[in-house]
Design an enzyme around this catalytic site. Structure first.
Site, mmCIF file in Angstrom:
data_model
loop_
_atom_site.group_PDB
_atom_site.id
_atom_site.type_symbol
_atom_site.label_atom_id
_atom_site.label_comp_id
_atom_site.label_asym_id
_atom_site.label_seq_id
_atom_site.Cartn_x
_atom_site.Cartn_y
_atom_site.Cartn_z
ATOM 1 N N GLY A 1 30.787 15.753 10.287
ATOM 2 C CA GLY A 1 31.949 15.715 11.166
ATOM 3 C C GLY A 1 32.210 14.296 11.630
ATOM 4 O O GLY A 1 31.284 13.483 11.712
ATOM 5 N N CYS B 1 24.433 12.465 15.897
ATOM 6 C CA CYS B 1 25.773 11.878 15.864
ATOM 7 C C CYS B 1 25.708 10.528 15.179
ATOM 8 O O CYS B 1 24.805 9.733 15.456
ATOM 9 C CB CYS B 1 26.274 11.723 17.301
ATOM 10 S SG CYS B 1 27.887 10.947 17.409
ATOM 11 N N LEU B 2 26.672 10.246 14.313
ATOM 12 C CA LEU B 2 26.690 8.974 13.590
ATOM 13 C C LEU B 2 26.853 7.785 14.545
ATOM 14 O O LEU B 2 26.444 6.672 14.214
ATOM 15 C CB LEU B 2 27.829 8.967 12.565
ATOM 16 C CG LEU B 2 27.696 9.974 11.409
ATOM 17 C CD1 LEU B 2 28.975 10.018 10.594
ATOM 18 C CD2 LEU B 2 26.503 9.642 10.520
ATOM 19 N N HIS C 1 31.401 19.471 19.075
ATOM 20 C CA HIS C 1 30.917 18.086 19.114
ATOM 21 C C HIS C 1 32.073 17.100 18.865
ATOM 22 O O HIS C 1 32.222 16.109 19.582
ATOM 23 C CB HIS C 1 29.817 17.934 18.050
ATOM 24 C CG HIS C 1 29.230 16.565 17.933
ATOM 25 N ND1 HIS C 1 27.897 16.304 18.189
ATOM 26 C CD2 HIS C 1 29.773 15.383 17.555
ATOM 27 C CE1 HIS C 1 27.665 15.012 17.993
ATOM 28 N NE2 HIS C 1 28.781 14.434 17.593
ATOM 29 N N GLU C 2 32.897 17.393 17.860
ATOM 30 C CA GLU C 2 33.994 16.470 17.514
ATOM 31 C C GLU C 2 35.090 16.484 18.574
ATOM 32 O O GLU C 2 35.639 15.433 18.906
ATOM 33 C CB GLU C 2 34.569 16.792 16.133
ATOM 34 C CG GLU C 2 33.576 16.740 14.973
ATOM 35 C CD GLU C 2 32.668 15.525 14.959
ATOM 36 O OE1 GLU C 2 33.091 14.443 15.418
ATOM 37 O OE2 GLU C 2 31.509 15.661 14.515
ATOM 38 N N HIS D 1 34.167 14.316 21.390
ATOM 39 C CA HIS D 1 34.421 12.890 21.122
ATOM 40 C C HIS D 1 35.827 12.490 21.576
ATOM 41 O O HIS D 1 36.039 11.370 22.044
ATOM 42 C CB HIS D 1 34.308 12.590 19.625
ATOM 43 C CG HIS D 1 32.918 12.238 19.163
ATOM 44 N ND1 HIS D 1 32.212 11.184 19.682
ATOM 45 C CD2 HIS D 1 32.116 12.795 18.219
ATOM 46 C CE1 HIS D 1 31.024 11.110 19.072
ATOM 47 N NE2 HIS D 1 30.940 12.079 18.178
ATOM 48 N N GLN E 1 35.446 7.458 16.697
ATOM 49 C CA GLN E 1 34.218 6.941 16.086
ATOM 50 C C GLN E 1 34.491 5.854 15.055
ATOM 51 O O GLN E 1 33.564 5.153 14.637
ATOM 52 C CB GLN E 1 33.444 8.074 15.393
ATOM 53 C CG GLN E 1 32.785 9.038 16.353
ATOM 54 C CD GLN E 1 31.967 10.054 15.592
ATOM 55 O OE1 GLN E 1 32.493 11.054 15.130
ATOM 56 N NE2 GLN E 1 30.681 9.775 15.435
HETATM 57 NI NI NI Z 1 29.335 12.560 16.927
#
Ligand code: NI
Length: 166
Positions: free
Chosen positions: A44, A91-92, A133-134, A137, A49
């Protein structure tokens, strides 16, 4: 490929803007996000991000294995939440950290695809988790914000070490 912003960058803490017009730039950004997500690899990604404060997310649990499982959503909203599910999350933008986070087990997500068509997605388990989660963000919320204060403190300590190593 786009650069993935890491913890500490301001754009990750802003409330992202609604997309009023799904123009060529938005479509191009979505495509670049999908490529960046697959390359990472991740399941995701949210536009903040990659440095764009816009309400746009990409999700694919198969990381490109099954094109029919790719979701690109503009202005996504979690419309309904049901149940509870505790599982590990990462998370990236928060490298090297994974922690157990509680999320709804089932969600109904509403948004628009790149053609401007309204989409409704019912998701359970991991897919529901990724959507939550997304969408977080887009509101400047990171998964570590959802930990207990003690766990959050420990995670942040570890994270600072990770980030200073780069
Ligand atoms: Ni994330």
């Amino acid at each position: 490929m786009l650069e993935i912003k890491k913890y500490g960058e301001k754009v990750l803490r802003e409330r992202a803007q609604e997309i009023k017009d799904i123009n060529g730039e938005v479509v191009e950004l979505a495509r670049a996000m999908v490529e960046t997500m697959y390359d990472a690899p991740g399941i995701g990604l949210a536009a903040p991000q990659v440095g764009y404060s816009l309400r746009l997310i990409t999700v694919d649990l198969t990381v490109g294995e099954d094109p029919s499982k790719l979701f690109i959503l503009v202005n996504p909203v979690i419309q309904e939440k049901e149940g509870q599910d505790l599982d590990e999350e990462a998370c990236l933008s928060v490298p090297g950290i994974s922690e157990m986070v509680e999320r709804p087990f089932r969600v109904l997500v509403k948004g628009y695809d790149l053609e401007g068509k309204e989409r409704e997605i019912e998701a359970e388990g991991l897919l529901a988790r990724v959507f939550c989660h997304e969408v977080d963000h887009l509101d400047g919320v990171l998964f570590i914000d959802r930990l207990t204060p003690l766990k959050r403190r420990l995670a942040l300590k570890k994270l600072r070490k990770q980030l200073s190593r780069v």
